[in-house]
Write an enzyme that holds these catalytic residues in place. Structure first.
Site, short mmCIF file in Angstrom:
data_model
loop_
_atom_site.label_atom_id
_atom_site.label_comp_id
_atom_site.label_asym_id
_atom_site.label_seq_id
_atom_site.Cartn_x
_atom_site.Cartn_y
_atom_site.Cartn_z
CD GLU A 433 -4.64 -11.27 9.26
OE1 GLU A 433 -4.45 -11.62 10.38
OE2 GLU A 433 -5.32 -11.56 8.56
CG ASP A 506 -0.35 -5.23 4.14
OD1 ASP A 506 0.76 -5.79 3.95
OD2 ASP A 506 -1.35 -6.76 4.08
CG ASP A 508 -4.08 -2.51 3.30
OD1 ASP A 508 -4.30 -3.14 5.05
OD2 ASP A 508 -4.62 -3.95 3.11
CG ASP A 510 -8.34 -5.97 5.44
OD1 ASP A 510 -9.62 -4.58 5.51
OD2 ASP A 510 -8.26 -6.17 3.89
#
Ligand code: TSJ
Length: 641
Positions: A433, A506, A508, A510
């Site tokens: 991404e 990632d 996190d 998102d």
């Protein structure tokens, strides 16, 4: 000699012998009469009694039925009708009410032409005598405005004559019974099961109040009063309460000499269709002639009216049944004198005359409605025409993808940094991404066998999207083309170009989101990839700990502390907020190099969980989402305690 036979010899004539034989037949083969002796058969007993009271409501003499589950799983059904007749039935010489409870198939039929019963909801039913035969005991109380009458039975046999116990000005029938534990696998009623069926009945009989009460456990007593003045209209509103409706409910009804047909329908912005049909108040989950008539008329009206008004252009194709059903919520209810239920489970209506009845009603009334409601026509046609376009687009997208798949690199997505090896078993593709991480990954990979595909553009929520949106999505299409194996029913793993498909995002929120979206997509559209163990999740480290020219990576806090302890003092620590912060070399070292990298192989269970979470959190229904939040909020407090 058994008790029963004694009574036959001593007290009863020929007619009564037949009665007892019937009773024994029921107890010998209960499944023949109520379907099963399991939970479903048990609940059937209640429906059978309630259906008789509903007949009284249909005849126009009763507007309230009370159903109670009492302690010890005793059922009490009360109505405010005329009371079952207590007069002597000439043929048998015993009270009509006694006949109802002792003669097979006597329910409702003795009333004759003048009883006010035009169409009977109890036609499906086997009669109160079957319930009686399968009950340890049963007691009936009749109030007919003059007297109170009661009679009791044990396992279907009268425990004494019908007795007049007092005077009354009230009217109604009360039936109490306890299912015979000898006959049933379980005698414990489920509130929700009764509630569902009784609510259906309340919707199907506008103006009838049905009260359900469970007083088995005082602490957990519950009660519900179901009353719908709008009938089928309210039913449709209830079914689409979590959807965004496009117009008010459309309602139509036709009454002929010996049948009625009624339909309520509404379109919402949903992509699903939900059609519920009933014949004589009995649900027909397998459809039948009433549904066929409805669907045929719907398509015909849409096309004829659409052509006439030029809503469907001359050069355009006709709408297909599935186009005009998208987003539809409908309830169809027909009442006929002799309903024929077909199929294994008797869940399909067979009466051929009903097809025409429903077809011509829907055709005429919907056409009239369209003539009079141009604003509704506008939104409904937009919906149907967009469904048609979507169907067409999905077909084209499928063909396009089919053409593009294969080993033809010239047709590979522009963003794909492919590997040089053509041996799928050693090839890997990293789906990344974002831009900067993609750049580092391309720089850091081993280009012999590692391909990098950076993802771009807007990802769709596959849960809320129509199939064509998935096929045509700018973010997903490159994934499908790069993998080369197609999707949906046409998937062919022989053509898979990389045997390891690694999702890299990632750590996190998102990143979690894109992982869930991709997993859900694979689960829904390329499931064999998961089943065969081709899908992986990359685990980039969270920390880099350096001392001098020594570097170590940590994937969680615990590991970080362990490394710090090893290094002693004088170390430097870097927390990676995202993959984009790593340079090509770092990315190779931490996430791409098979010697060091940590990856999770996705199992069906993981994917299923992602899918479920996804359906729940992203779908249209608010209820489950709230439940999920409440449940998880509770876990938090549990941990806090
Ligand atoms: F299942 C059942 F039969 F036991 C039963 C019947 C149970 C319950 C709760 C209610 C009833 C029932 C039957 N309620 N109301 C009636 N009505 C008649 O049986 C009835 C009354 C009057 C006349 C008439 O022609 O005057 C005809 C009928 C069929």
């Amino acid at each position: 000699m058994s008790n029963i036979e004694n009574k036959v010899e001593n007290n009863y004539g020929g007619e009564q012998i037949q009665v007892l034989e019937g009773l024994e037949a029921v107890r010998k083969r209960p499944g023949m009469y109520i379907g099963s002796t399991g939970e479903s058969g048990l609940h059937h007993l209640v429906y059978e009694i309630v259906d008789n009271a509903i007949d009284e409501a249909l005849a126009g003499f009763c507007d309230h039925i009370e159903v109670e589950i009492l302690p010890d799983n005793i059922i009490r059904v009360t109505d405010n009708g005329r009371g079952i007749p207590v007069g002597i039935q000439p043929k048998l010489g015993i009270p009509a009410v006694t006949v109802v409870f002792t003669v097979l198939h006597a329910g409702g039929k003795f009333g004759g032409e003048n009883s006010g019963y035009k169409v009977s909801g109890g036609l499906h039913g086997v009669g109160a005598s079957v319930v009686n035969a399968l009950s340890e005991w049963l007691k009936v109380t009749v109030r007919n405005g003059e007297g109170v009458y009661t009679q009791s039975f044990k396992r279907g046999v009268a425990d004494g004559d019908l007795e007049r116990t007092g005077d009354t000005t009230e009217k109604g029938t009360v039936v109490e019974f306890k299912a015979d534990p000898v006959m049933f696998e379980t005698c414990i009623y489920k509130y929700e099961t009764l509630e569902k069926r009784l609510r259906d009945q309340a919707f199907l009989n506008a103006g009838l109040r049905i009260t359900l009460t469970d007083s088995r456990e005082q602490a957990a007593a519950r009660t519900e009063s179901m009353y719908y003045e709008g009938g089928l209209k309210d039913f449709v509103k209830y079914l689409s309460k979590n959807k965004t409706e496009l117009h008010p409910v459309i309602h139509m009804k036709t009454v002929t000499e010996n049948s009625t047909a009624e339909v309520a329908l509404q379109y919402s912005d949903d992509y699903n269709t939900s059609i519920w049909s009933y014949a004589n108040n009995i649900n027909t989950p397998d459809g039948g002639t009433h549904e066929q008539g409805f669907k045929a008329a719907l398509t015909r009206v849409f096309n004829e009216f659409g052509r006439k008004r030029n809503l469907i252009k001359e050069n355009e194709e006709n709408l297909k049944p599935e186009d005009v059903r998208e987003g539809l919520t409908a309830v169809i209810s027909v009442k006929v004198t002799e309903a024929q239920f077909e199929g294994q489970t008797k869940a399909k209506l067979g009466n051929t005359e009903v097809r025409r009845l429903v077809d011509s009603m829907v055709y005429e009334k919907l056409k009239d409605y369209f003539e009079e409601n141009p604003a509704v026509v506008k939104v409904i046609y937009e919906k149907a025409l967009s469904a048609q376009r979507a169907r067409e687009a999905a077909r084209k997208a499928r063909e396009r993808i089919r053409r593009k798949t294969g080993l033809d690199t010239a047709r590979m997505p522009g963003k794909l940094a492919d590997c040089s090896s053509k041996d799928p078993t050693e090839c890997e593709i990293y789906i990344v991404e974002g831009d900067s991480a993609g750049g580092s990954a391309i720089g850091g990979r081993d280009r012999k066998y590692q391909a990098i595909l950076p993802l771009w553009g807007k990802m769709i929520n596959v849960e809320k999207a129509r199939i064509d949106k998935v096929y045509g999505n700018e973010k997903l299409t490159p994934v499908v083309i790069a993998l080369g194996c197609g999707l949906g029913e046409e998937i062919d793993l022989e053509k898979l170009r990389y045997h390891k498909v690694v999702i890299m995002a990632d750590a996190d929120v998102d990143g979690q989101h894109i992982r869930t979206l991709l997993l859900t997509f694979f689960f829904r559209f390329m499931r064999p990839l998961i089943e065969e163990g081709h899908i992986y999740i990359a685990m980039p480290p969270l920390y880099k700990i350096s001392k001098g020219n020594q570097h170590r990576y940590a994937y969680d806090e615990e590991e970080r502390e362990a490394i710090i302890a090893q290094f002693g003092g004088n170390y430097k620590i870097q927390r990676y907020k995202g993959l984009g912060e790593m340079n090509a070399e770092q990315l190779w070292e931490t996430t791409l190099n098979p010697e060091n990298r940590v990856m999770i192989k996705v199992s069906m269970e993981d994917a299923q969980k992602a899918d479920e979470t996804f359906t729940m959190l992203m779908g249209d229904k608010v209820g489950p989402r709230r439940e999920f939040i409440e449940k998880n909020a509770k876990y938090v407090t549990d941990l806090d305690v």
